[in-house]
Design a protein around this motif. Sequence first.
Motif: not given
Length: 384
Positions: A253, A255, A309, A373, A384
Motif C-alpha cells: 500500500l 499513500g 492510495c 490507484t 501515491g
Amino acid sequence: MAPRSVQWPPYVRVAPWLLTAGGLVWNALDPADYWGDPLLAAAAVLAGALLVLRDTVAVGAANVLGILLLSTQDGSVGTRAGYLELGNTVFAALLGIGVNRVVARHGRRLARVRSVAEAAQRAVLPEPPARVGRLSVAACYRAAQDEALIGGDAYAVQVTPYGVRGLIADVRGKGLHAVGAVSVLLGAFREASHRVPELVALADALEDSLLRESERMSEELRLEGFITALLVEFPPGEESVRTLDCGHPGPYLLGPNTRDGALRDGAVRGRAGLGVRRLDAADPGLPLGMGGLGVGRPAPESRPFPAGCTLLLVTDGVTEARDAAGEFYDPVLGLAPLGPFGGPAEVLDALVADVERWTGGPRDDDMAVLAITRRAERDDGPVG
C-alpha cells in the motif's frame, strides 16, 4: 533489411572495417605472402553477420578494390597469382553477402514468430482497463528471458456486480504448460467473478476449474503443480479493499503517511510524506491446487483504501530478485525514496527500473506487477 534487430554497439559495427584496413595494410607491407587475406575474409563474413546488406556490399567492394590497387602496384595484375588473389577476395565478398541474406531470412522468420507470440500474449494476458470508475489501473509483465513474452505469471481486473475485482497469480513451473494453466485460470476468473459473491467462494471456483482441466495439463503440473494467487475486491461505494491470500506475496500500500491515514502504522516514510507498507495476511491460505489437503481458506481481510492510495500487487519475481550479494529486493525500501508518483503507471515504471538496478543483470524468474490507484472524486493529480 538488417540481418537482425539487435542494435550493436559502435565498436561492433566498425569491426569489419578495421579488419579490412588491417588486411590491406598487411598485404601492402608483405605482398609476397598475402598474410592479410584471412583478415579480409573475416571482414566480409563478419559484415554479413552484423551489418545491413548495403554495408556488407560496401565492405566486400572495399576489399576487392583494395586488392586490385595492391595488385596493380606490385605488378601481379594479369598473372595467375593475381587472378587467384582477386578470385579469393571476390569469393569472400560473395560469401559475406550470402551470410547476410541467410541471417536476414531467419530474422524475418523470427519477427513473424514474435508477432504471433505477441498476439497470443494479448489474447491470454490482455491489458486491464486503464480506468474503472475512480480506480486507475496499470500492469506490466517482464519475462526472465529476453526473448520470452509470456510465462506462468498472470494478472486480471474485472468489473463485477460486487465491485471491481483483481487477481495476480504465479503458476509453479515454466514453459507452455504454465501458459496453459494461466489461460485456464484467467478464463475461470473472468467467468466466476461475475456470479460468485464472496472471495472465498471465488477462490474455490478457480480451484474447481483448474481441477477440471488438470487432465489436459502436463503430469508435473497435475501431480505437483500449484498456483499462488492474491484476490482483491474494491466494494462499490466504499473506500476499502478486501484481500484474500492464496499463498501469494502480500500486496503493498502506497499513500500519504499521515497520523490519521491508511498508512499511519508500520509504513516506511519516503519523500513528501509518501508511505509504503506491505499488507501481509494474518492467515495466508494454501495456494490454488492444494485443496485436497482439506485445509479451509481464511476469511478475507478488509483494509482502508482512501483516495490517493495505490495498491501494488507483485509476483515473486519482484520479492525474490537478488543483488550481487544475494540480498532480496524489498519494494518497501526501494519505492519509498522514489515517490510521490503521478499514478499507477509511474509506480510500475519506478519499480521495474529499481528491480533492474538492484539485480544488475538477468533475473531468475518472471515478474508481473499490477498497480491500482483510487483517485479523488475531482482530482486527477499526483497520487501515491
